[in-house]
Scaffold this active site. Structure first.
Site, PDB file in Angstrom:
ATOM      1  N   ASP A   1      -6.837  -1.973  -7.534  1.00 22.84           N
ATOM      2  CA  ASP A   1      -7.534  -2.768  -6.146  1.00 22.84           C
ATOM      3  C   ASP A   1      -7.891  -4.216  -6.446  1.00 22.84           C
ATOM      4  O   ASP A   1      -8.155  -4.477  -7.598  1.00 22.84           O
ATOM      5  CB  ASP A   1      -8.629  -1.921  -5.633  1.00 22.84           C
TER       6      ASP A   1
ATOM      7  N   ARG B   1      -6.265  12.144  -5.277  1.00 28.14           N
ATOM      8  CA  ARG B   1      -7.328  11.345  -5.186  1.00 28.14           C
ATOM      9  C   ARG B   1      -8.571  12.268  -5.284  1.00 28.14           C
ATOM     10  O   ARG B   1      -9.801  12.084  -5.743  1.00 28.14           O
ATOM     11  CB  ARG B   1      -7.380  10.628  -3.544  1.00 28.14           C
TER      12      ARG B   1
ATOM     13  N   ARG C   1      -2.988   6.990   1.249  1.00 27.93           N
ATOM     14  CA  ARG C   1      -3.336   8.079   1.701  1.00 27.93           C
ATOM     15  C   ARG C   1      -2.292   8.522   2.707  1.00 27.93           C
ATOM     16  O   ARG C   1      -2.438   9.855   3.201  1.00 27.93           O
ATOM     17  CB  ARG C   1      -4.730   7.928   2.442  1.00 27.93           C
TER      18      ARG C   1
ATOM     19  N   TYR D   1     -15.494 -10.444   0.078  1.00 29.69           N
ATOM     20  CA  TYR D   1     -16.160  -9.035  -0.252  1.00 29.69           C
ATOM     21  C   TYR D   1     -17.284  -9.407  -1.119  1.00 29.69           C
ATOM     22  O   TYR D   1     -18.423  -8.805  -0.818  1.00 29.69           O
ATOM     23  CB  TYR D   1     -15.095  -8.177  -1.053  1.00 29.69           C
TER      24      TYR D   1
ATOM     25  N   ARG E   1       0.870  -1.235   0.105  1.00 31.53           N
ATOM     26  CA  ARG E   1      -0.011  -0.094   0.052  1.00 31.53           C
ATOM     27  C   ARG E   1       0.907   1.355   0.117  1.00 31.53           C
ATOM     28  O   ARG E   1       0.281   2.485   0.724  1.00 31.53           O
ATOM     29  CB  ARG E   1      -0.992   0.106   1.330  1.00 31.53           C
TER      30      ARG E   1
END
Ligand code: CP3
Length: 361
Positions: free
Chosen positions: A92, A55, A46, A168, A42
């Site tokens: 992703d 973003r 962020r 998911y 990652r």
């Protein structure tokens, strides 16, 4: 070996079966490199102010992932700032269910949401037919990244493992207890197996397309392997991943595969004989055990606790040292044990990179 390091520190190669030019590839071919290469799971994300700005300029998260210029820029940001030895494609794991026709969206502060698969008919409606076309922007981003990355930086493509992606798809988002996914596994075994088979096929196609576009390494994330009992972990995490590695090795013999069965515990030992080139260790894995039982058989990657990196201070330096001391005699890539936390201070990452690269025998 004549190679330009990012920093002033010289690396020496002690033994490598093959000698590709990129250090990450050398380690994945069994080489022992000092200091070890480093990248972070990652790393595009962020904690970087430039990521947060990018973003904001993008539309939805999925559009962000499926716009090549934006995905390329997000992948390059951590390389520019820290000179990591590998770039991971910005994308992703949930682009696969999207490509299969399931509705996927991301809500700010809530993580991913999906229109849950909740019947056999829902499984029937999923189809890999339009997948290559739908994911074409991902492959275009990889092609562009290969043109833009520094010559010494390896490009990693990735996908989620079938079990993790299935959680998911069945839960409709993130979960803590996986009650729905486990219900399917236990009470609707044929439908669950059908979904898993579909995911194996579509994930292999996605990984293969990434290699065709220029990905040099593949990593498969089984983030929720640890949620399964040891038996179920062998059946639904290890078995499909072993089958996938076998297929990938036949199709792309020169592309190394890294598996990340997070929380696999002693089942990591079975993963060591899965045919993968490397295992990515989560922070719960004992360094001494991993060195003795795993690193003798394949390359390792890991496993600094992301919370330790976010906290910084003397414990960060100590943990980095322990990891380097444990793994420096075998093939090793420094990484975190899971994705970097958004609150991680930039200086802590800079310090980590400096400490790993300053290392001398
Ligand atoms: O830098 C990189 O590693 C490349 C990009 C990458 C992302 N997701 C971008 C992302 C990678 C490799 C992933 C993998 C991923 N996605 C996993 C497996 C690895 C892991 O961390 O366990 C999983 C389980 C997902 C699913 C997912 N995507 C979740 C649960 C979330 C929400 C939680 C979170 O971290 O925000 C996402 C969103 C996501 N994927 C973000 C990023 C940068 C944050 C979204 C934002 O910027 O708003």
């Amino acid at each position: 070996m004549n190679r330009k390091p990012h920093t002033g520190s010289a690396r020496t190669e002690r033994s490598a079966a093959k000698t590709p030019t990129k250090v990450v590839l050398q380690v994945l071919a069994g080489g022992v490199i000092e200091p070890p290469p480093i990248w972070l799971m990652r790393q595009a994300g962020r904690y970087l102010p430039e990521y947060r700005a990018l973003r904001e300029s993008a539309g939805s998260f999925l559009e962000f992932c499926l716009t090549p210029e934006l995905a390329v820029e997000a992948s390059l940001q951590p390389i520019r700032r820290y000179g990591f030895d590998a770039a991971i494609l910005f994308s992703d794991i949930l682009v696969v269910p999207h490509a299969l026709g399931q509705a996927v969206w991301f809500e700010a502060g809530q993580g991913p949401r999906l229109q849950a698969v909740d019947s056999s008919a829902d499984v029937d409606r999923l189809s890999g037919e339009g997948q290559r076309a739908r994911l074409r922007p991902v492959y275009a981003a990889i092609e562009e990244l290969r043109r833009r990355l520094p010559a010494e930086t390896a490009l990693i493509g990735f996908a989620g493992a079938p079990w993790t992606v299935a959680t998911y798809m069945l839960e409709g988002g993130s979960s803590r207890r996986f009650a729905v996914a486990k219900h399917w596994m236990e009470e609707r075994p044929r439908e669950f197996a059908r979904l898993m088979d579909l995911l194996v096929d579509s994930t292999l196609d996605h990984l293969s397309a990434q290699v065709e576009a220029g990905a040099e390494v593949l990593q498969i994330f089984d983030t929720w392997a640890g949620a399964l009992s040891a038996d179920a972990r062998r059946r639904w995490s290890l078995a499909p991943l072993r089958e996938m590695v076998r297929w990938l090795k036949a199709a792309h013999p020169d592309v190394p595969v890294i598996l990340f069965p997070r929380g696999a515990g002693d089942v990591y030992l079975d993963f060591a004989s899965s045919g993968a080139d490397a295992l990515s260790l989560d922070p719960t894995v004992s360094l001494h055990w991993a060195r003795a039982e795993l690193q003798t058989r394949l390359a390792l990657q890991g496993n600094l606790d992301p919370r330790t990196l976010a906290a910084g201070g003397p414990r960060l330096d100590e943990e980095i040292q322990h990891i380097l001391d444990a793994f420096d005699r075998g093939p090793f890539i420094f990484n975190l044990g899971h994705g970097i936390l958004p609150e991680t201070p930039l200086e802590h990452v800079a310090r980590l990179v400096r400490l790993v690269r300053q290392r001398r025998d």
